[in-house]
Write a protein that holds these residues in place. Structure first.
Motif, short mmCIF file in Angstrom:
data_model
loop_
_atom_site.label_atom_id
_atom_site.label_comp_id
_atom_site.label_asym_id
_atom_site.label_seq_id
_atom_site.Cartn_x
_atom_site.Cartn_y
_atom_site.Cartn_z
N VAL A 97 36.84 64.51 34.77
CA VAL A 97 37.58 64.24 36.00
C VAL A 97 36.74 64.68 37.20
O VAL A 97 36.15 65.76 37.20
CB VAL A 97 38.93 64.98 36.02
CG1 VAL A 97 39.62 64.83 37.37
CG2 VAL A 97 39.83 64.44 34.91
N THR A 98 36.67 63.84 38.22
CA THR A 98 35.92 64.17 39.43
C THR A 98 36.77 63.84 40.66
O THR A 98 37.91 63.42 40.55
CB THR A 98 34.60 63.39 39.48
OG1 THR A 98 34.88 61.97 39.41
CG2 THR A 98 33.68 63.76 38.33
N ARG A 158 42.92 58.80 38.88
CA ARG A 158 42.95 59.55 37.62
C ARG A 158 43.25 61.02 37.85
O ARG A 158 43.99 61.65 37.09
CB ARG A 158 41.60 59.39 36.91
CG ARG A 158 41.55 60.04 35.53
CD ARG A 158 40.20 59.84 34.90
NE ARG A 158 40.16 60.41 33.54
CZ ARG A 158 39.13 61.07 33.04
NH1 ARG A 158 38.03 61.26 33.77
NH2 ARG A 158 39.17 61.53 31.82
N LEU A 159 42.71 61.57 38.92
CA LEU A 159 42.96 62.97 39.24
C LEU A 159 44.45 63.22 39.43
O LEU A 159 45.00 64.22 38.95
CB LEU A 159 42.19 63.34 40.51
CG LEU A 159 42.34 64.75 41.06
CD1 LEU A 159 41.84 65.78 40.05
CD2 LEU A 159 41.57 64.91 42.37
N HIS A 160 45.13 62.30 40.10
CA HIS A 160 46.57 62.41 40.33
C HIS A 160 47.33 62.33 39.01
O HIS A 160 48.24 63.12 38.75
CB HIS A 160 47.00 61.30 41.29
CG HIS A 160 48.42 61.36 41.74
ND1 HIS A 160 49.10 62.54 41.92
CD2 HIS A 160 49.31 60.36 42.06
CE1 HIS A 160 50.34 62.29 42.34
NE2 HIS A 160 50.49 60.98 42.41
N LEU A 217 43.39 71.50 40.08
CA LEU A 217 42.32 71.84 41.02
C LEU A 217 41.83 73.27 40.88
O LEU A 217 40.75 73.62 41.38
CB LEU A 217 42.80 71.63 42.46
CG LEU A 217 43.34 70.25 42.84
CD1 LEU A 217 43.73 70.23 44.31
CD2 LEU A 217 42.33 69.15 42.54
N LEU A 218 42.60 74.14 40.22
CA LEU A 218 42.24 75.55 40.13
C LEU A 218 41.02 75.76 39.25
O LEU A 218 40.96 75.29 38.10
CB LEU A 218 43.42 76.36 39.61
CG LEU A 218 44.61 76.49 40.56
CD1 LEU A 218 45.81 77.11 39.85
CD2 LEU A 218 44.23 77.30 41.80
N GLY A 273 39.13 69.79 27.62
CA GLY A 273 38.31 68.65 27.22
C GLY A 273 38.60 67.36 27.96
O GLY A 273 37.68 66.74 28.52
N PRO A 274 39.86 66.90 28.00
CA PRO A 274 40.15 65.62 28.67
C PRO A 274 39.88 65.64 30.17
O PRO A 274 39.78 64.57 30.79
CB PRO A 274 41.66 65.44 28.39
CG PRO A 274 41.94 66.26 27.19
CD PRO A 274 41.04 67.44 27.31
#
Length: 326
Positions: free
Chosen positions: A97-98, A62-64, A78-79, A92-93
């Motif tokens: 994310v982790t 999901r991060l990608h 990532l910033l 918000g969305p």
């Protein structure tokens, strides 16, 4: 069983269709980091983390996704926010994310042996692939590398660019086409919902107030809707989680499409995929696991090349959370 001829054809399509795009290439770091294997290092760390915490696979994937759809695959997600800028991470969305800590650990390890060379954007792309691949103990798609990191991250751009769980088919396809992706990519990449969980708050309207107070979305299988209501009773508890794939949230497989074709897609955006004849046909074909794996590999390569920064562009951050020289 899929016929051997068809299997070979799918592999041929995958090989021919997989190119880095945007100046990316295989083994980009092979000569740049001769004291350490970048890809092996990323895989070893990710596999150890996923072995200990299987749910991490969905989080890194999901991060990608969330990175690539906003300003391309440049690690801008990532910033960290600053005093003057609310970054993508705070939108918000992205608040749920982790996986950032895993990226940090990989970056620290690589910086110790090959300082200033490996981009955070490439780490995110490799980590997503390796997180999914742990289940199969083999690489599920090739990752072309050579991305550079962006220096701009703005929260307001997330809502405009990132596909929403409540979007209809027209909106979804428009957003995918804006990134150079097509309807095949849209349906195939939605298959990532075969792993991971969501929260009741994201589906409460679909369960209770879709057309009026107390009404569930009529496109949702009634039995499945009742199951979801039992998991997410009124008043909705935002902390309660539920599986995106009713069959299993940990197994990366094609069962998401089986559920989708039975009207058991969790989100409005899932259900939207079978409201269009072309995408509905694709969703039917993708019920075959070998077809899904081959097409997912192709679409991940295509997504991983969205608006990438390469040599002569961007930077290689020393710390993935902060732009260099700040």
């Amino acid at each position: 069983m899929i016929p051997r001829v068809l299997e070979l054809l799918l592999l041929l399509i995958l090989v021919v269709g997989c190119h880095g795009g945007g100046g990316l290439k295989m083994k980009y770091y092979e000569k740049l980091c001769d004291s350490i294997s970048v890809e092996n290092t990323v895989r070893e760390i990710v596999w150890s983390k996923v072995a200990a915490k299987p749910a991490l696979a969905a989080k890194l994937l999901r991060l990608h996704y969330h990175d690539c759809f906003v300003r391309g695959c440049d690690a801008s997600i990532l910033l960290d926010p600053t005093q003057n800028v609310t970054t993508e991470k705070a939108a918000g969305p992205n608040r749920s994310v982790t996986g950032y800590d895993v990226i940090d650990e990989i970056k620290t390890t690589l910086e110790a042996s090959c300082p200033g060379i490996v981009s955070c954007a490439d780490i995110v792309a490799l980590a997503a692939r390796d997180a999914v691949s742990y289940q199969f103990q083999k690489e599920m798609w090739p990752v072309f590398t050579g991305r550079k990191d962006g220096s701009v991250s703005v929260a307001v751009e997330v809502g405009v660019n990132l596909p929403s769980a409540s979007a209809n088919f027209t909106t979804l396809l428009t957003q995918f086409k804006a990134k150079g992706l097509d309807v095949d990519d849209l349906v195939t990449l939605s298959g990532a919902h075969t792993i991971g969980t969501s929260r009741c708050a994201l589906v409460s309207r679909r369960l209770y107030n879709f057309t009026g107070v107390g009404d569930a979305d009529p496109s949702l299988d009634p039995t499945y809707a009742q199951t979801l209501r039992e998991i997410c009773p009124i008043p909705v508890n935002a902390s309660i989680t539920l599986e995106m794939d009713p069959n299993s949230s940990l197994s990366f497989d094609s069962q998401y499409f089986e559920g989708l074709n039975q009207h058991k897609g969790l989100f409005v955006s899932d259900a939207a995929l079978i409201t269009n004849a072309q995408s509905a046909h694709i969703a039917e074909v993708l019920q075959n696991p070998k077809v899904f794996f081959a097409r997912f590999a192709r679409s991940m390569v295509r997504m991983g090349a969205i608006e990438v920064l390469t040599d002569g562009q961007g930077q290689v951050r020393k710390n993935c959370r902060v732009v260099n020289d700040q």
